[in-house]
Design an enzyme around this catalytic site. Structure first.
Site, PDB file in Angstrom:
ATOM      1  N   HIS A  18      71.230 -55.124   8.533  1.00 37.40           N
ATOM      2  CA  HIS A  18      72.015 -53.920   8.795  1.00 37.40           C
ATOM      3  C   HIS A  18      71.575 -53.308  10.124  1.00 37.40           C
ATOM      4  CE1 HIS A  18      68.548 -51.556   7.590  1.00 37.40           C
ATOM      5  NE2 HIS A  18      68.548 -52.072   6.377  1.00 37.40           N
ATOM      6  N   HIS A  21      67.831 -52.790  10.950  1.00 35.16           N
ATOM      7  CA  HIS A  21      67.160 -53.977  11.495  1.00 35.16           C
ATOM      8  C   HIS A  21      67.569 -54.173  12.958  1.00 35.16           C
ATOM      9  CE1 HIS A  21      67.711 -55.304   7.098  1.00 35.16           C
ATOM     10  NE2 HIS A  21      66.411 -55.186   7.225  1.00 35.16           N
ATOM     11  N   CYS A 126      55.972 -52.750 -10.637  1.00 30.93           N
ATOM     12  CA  CYS A 126      57.386 -52.742 -10.259  1.00 30.93           C
ATOM     13  C   CYS A 126      57.693 -54.073  -9.580  1.00 30.93           C
ATOM     14  CB  CYS A 126      57.705 -51.600  -9.300  1.00 30.93           C
ATOM     15  SG  CYS A 126      59.387 -51.721  -8.625  1.00 30.93           S
ATOM     16  N   CYS A 129      59.082 -53.749  -5.984  1.00 27.18           N
ATOM     17  CA  CYS A 129      58.078 -53.449  -4.950  1.00 27.18           C
ATOM     18  C   CYS A 129      57.074 -54.581  -4.833  1.00 27.18           C
ATOM     19  CB  CYS A 129      57.290 -52.182  -5.286  1.00 27.18           C
ATOM     20  SG  CYS A 129      58.231 -50.665  -5.273  1.00 27.18           S
ATOM     21  N   CYS A 143      60.123 -46.614 -11.364  1.00 23.83           N
ATOM     22  CA  CYS A 143      59.582 -46.723 -10.017  1.00 23.83           C
ATOM     23  C   CYS A 143      60.195 -45.643  -9.124  1.00 23.83           C
ATOM     24  CB  CYS A 143      59.911 -48.108  -9.448  1.00 23.83           C
ATOM     25  SG  CYS A 143      59.597 -48.221  -7.674  1.00 23.83           S
ATOM     26  N   HIS A 146      62.508 -47.517  -6.447  1.00 14.70           N
ATOM     27  CA  HIS A 146      63.684 -48.273  -6.896  1.00 14.70           C
ATOM     28  C   HIS A 146      64.406 -47.648  -8.082  1.00 14.70           C
ATOM     29  CE1 HIS A 146      61.415 -51.241  -4.529  1.00 14.70           C
ATOM     30  NE2 HIS A 146      62.609 -51.683  -4.204  1.00 14.70           N
ATOM     31  N   LYS A 294      69.805 -41.093   5.224  1.00 16.07           N
ATOM     32  CA  LYS A 294      69.037 -42.327   5.211  1.00 16.07           C
ATOM     33  C   LYS A 294      69.916 -43.462   4.686  1.00 16.07           C
ATOM     34  CE  LYS A 294      64.902 -44.382   3.251  1.00 16.07           C
ATOM     35  NZ  LYS A 294      63.887 -44.267   2.189  1.00 16.07           N
ATOM     36  N   LYS A 297      70.910 -48.878  -0.121  1.00 22.51           N
ATOM     37  CA  LYS A 297      71.898 -49.601  -0.916  1.00 22.51           C
ATOM     38  C   LYS A 297      72.611 -48.661  -1.877  1.00 22.51           C
ATOM     39  CE  LYS A 297      69.617 -54.075  -0.777  1.00 22.51           C
ATOM     40  NZ  LYS A 297      68.665 -54.936  -1.457  1.00 22.51           N
TER      41      LYS A 297
END
Length: 501
Positions: A18, A21, A126, A129, A143, A146, A294, A297
């Site tokens: 994305h 990156h 997790c 992670c 978590c 997540h 931010k 997903k």
RNA sequence: GGCGGCGUAGCUCAGUUGGUCAGAGCACACGGCUCAUAAUCGUGUUGUCGCGGGUUCGAGUCCCGCCGCCGCUACCA
């Protein structure tokens, strides 16, 4: 010959590329290109991180082997970077044999030096992670990162004695005040260290998808512990000591602020434990937000680099990423923002300057570009701009380098406005003005080439210059008077057609 | 809670060690021009420089307090 070793983090293959990156990649690429332009010997490394239980599980869910899975997912990054004109010299994958060998050698050294110990870790784990969580940091039993349930897990792990390095890390930070930049990020890293360091579990027995621990084959290394070593693998840590010594430790690690702990605390300590110098430069950039939020997903606001390059063009996207955000602070991407930059800086200023100069050279000089006027007011402007741009690129501040470059573009437009060569009869005065504008454009093409390689080459070509701008050398080729004159200047379609929406 | 940062024109921000510091770019309005991509040039509007005190001959620029936003870190009573 000066050397410049620059790295990006290696990306976790379960992620889809994305613009976050892409932001990291374009910064690293521009710095690499800038140093090549200075004649430095450059090694630019990126790659993918391909181990861990999460990846093994993803492969299983897709009904393929882990290797098949990472072969396919790693390719997405290769293709994304090709689409952004990223000029990396190597692309490392942690599943490659060369990397396994280097990791085993590096961690064996740490083991031999007495900085590992066997322990039993029991805790809430997790899977996403690939890490243990404390009860206190869970949110509703899930978590905190997540939001997924954790699993109770107990396994025998090797631990890295990170706690033994608190003092040495602080001494290193003290002795190398510029190792982590900007200073705000350095302070964050120091805060983590001063807050106290605990030993870290660095192996797993719960998965086989990883680098086998050389002294205990029941274990594989935890992903972070194998991933960081990629920076050493690619320069010959395990198989070419002379090459390794020529690049290390003068590396420039580019990284986002979310992985400060791993790069600015764990990694220097690991290097110390293995008996090599810590990395010399850690350059921490902020996040690229999307309309102030931010990227994640769950928000479904991730944007693929190809979506933008299809729409705006590769160089416009690169320019926006480099120009709009000071290094180290959070940036913000929005269609309004990139459109505004595109129209104001690329279409109205740079593109329009080239277009108007080409037209007037066509009408007043029969299309043959005259040489620069050595006494042009632009000569002094150019000298200042080149010096400022060199300084800014050298400090890792692309936005300042580009800002400086645009001063020359603005001043050249202003100079044309003052002289109004389109109203004058062809002659020495008109030739001097147009020749100087062409010379300014030649210098601009050189200065923007790290940010916009295609655009740079196209300007170069239209000015009738030989070779490619990448083959020039700074600062010598950016001194005023380099435009030879007597070259056919091509008038062609707008470089950056103005966008209406 | 601790540490750090930030809060200056509609937007994004510059503003060194206190004295043309009230600015730039973008946006907007009006006018001009036409070499150029409805481009460009000129002119112009908006700001109590977060709030309240203080130091000083003089403070966005130093000190104290407060409000708001953010980052890192920690959960002590």
């Amino acid at each position: 010959m000066p050397r410049f070793y620059v790295t990006t983090p290696i990306y976790y293959v379960n992620d889809v590329p994305h613009i976050g990156h892409a932001y990291t990649m374009v910064i690293a690429d521009a710095l690499a290109r800038w140093h090549r332009l200075q004649g430095d010997d450059v090694f630019f490394l990126t790659g993918t991180d391909e181990h861990g239980d999460k990846i093994a599980r993803a492969a299983e869910a897709h009904g393929v082997s882990p290797q098949e899975w990472v072969d396919a997912t790693s390719r997405r990054f290769v293709e994304a970077w090709e689409g952004l004109d990223i000029s990396n010299d190597d692309f490392i994958r942690t599943t490659e044999p060369r990397h396994h060998i280097a990791v085993q050698q590096f961690l064996q050294k740490i083991h031999d030096n007495g900085f590992t110990e066997l322990g039993v870790y029991s805790g809430l784990y997790c899977v996403s992670c690939e890490d243990y969580k404390k009860e206190s940091e869970l949110i509703d039993g899930n978590c905190p990162i997540h939001g997924t349930p954790v699993e109770l897990l107990e396994e025998e792990n090797y631990f890295f004695k990170l706690s033994a390095f608190e003092g040495r890390l602080l001494e290193w930070y003290e002795a190398n005040p510029d190792a982590v930049r900007p200073s705000s990020k350095r302070n964050e890293a120091l805060g983590i260290i001063r807050g106290g360091l605990e030993d870290i579990s660095i192996t797993r027995t719960s998965t086989r998808w990883g680098v086998e621990v050389p002294w205990d084959s029941a274990h594989v290394f935890y992903v972070w512990y194998d991933a960081l070593v990629n920076y050493l693998t690619a320069i010959g840590y395990a198989d070419d000591p002379a090459r390794f010594d020529s690049w290390w430790p003068a590396v420039h690690h580019i990284l986002g602020k979310d992985i400060i702990r791993f790069h600015c605390v764990w990694w220097p300590a690991m290097c110390m434990a293995a008996g090599i110098d810590p990395p010399a430069h850690l350059l921490v950039h902020g996040w690229l937000l999307v309309s102030g939020e931010k990227m994640s997903k769950s928000r479904a606001n991730q944007i693929a680099p190809s979506d933008l390059t299809d729409d705006f063009g590769v160089d416009a996207v690169r320019y926006f990423l480099l120009r709009d955000t000071p290094f180290g602070t959070d940036g913000d991407f929005s269609y309004e923002g990139i459109t505004a930059r595109y129209n104001a800086d690329l279409a109205n200023n740079l593109g329009n300057l080239l277009a108007r100069v080409a037209t007037v050279v066509g009408s007043k000089c029969d299309g043959m570009g005259p040489g620069a006027d050595p006494d042009s007011r632009l000569a002094a402007v150019s000298a200042t701009v080149v010096a400022d741009a060199i300084a800014a690129w050298g400090e890792g501040q692309p936005h300042l380098a580009l800002e400086a470059t645009w001063r020359l573009i603005r001043e050249t437009n202003a100079e044309l406005e003052t002289a109004e060569p389109w109203k004058a009869e062809p002659g020495p005065a008109v030739s001097a003005v147009l020749g100087s504008a062409l010379e300014a454009l030649r210098i601009v093409a050189l200065l923007v080439s790290p940010a916009m390689p295609d655009t740079s080459a196209e300007i170069w070509r239209r000015l009738g210059l030989d070779g490619r701008p990448e083959d020039r050398r700074l600062p010598q080729d950016a001194t005023w008077g380099g435009y030879p004159g007597g070259r056919a200047v091509e008038k062609a379609a707008p470089l950056f057609p103005r966008r209406s929406e």
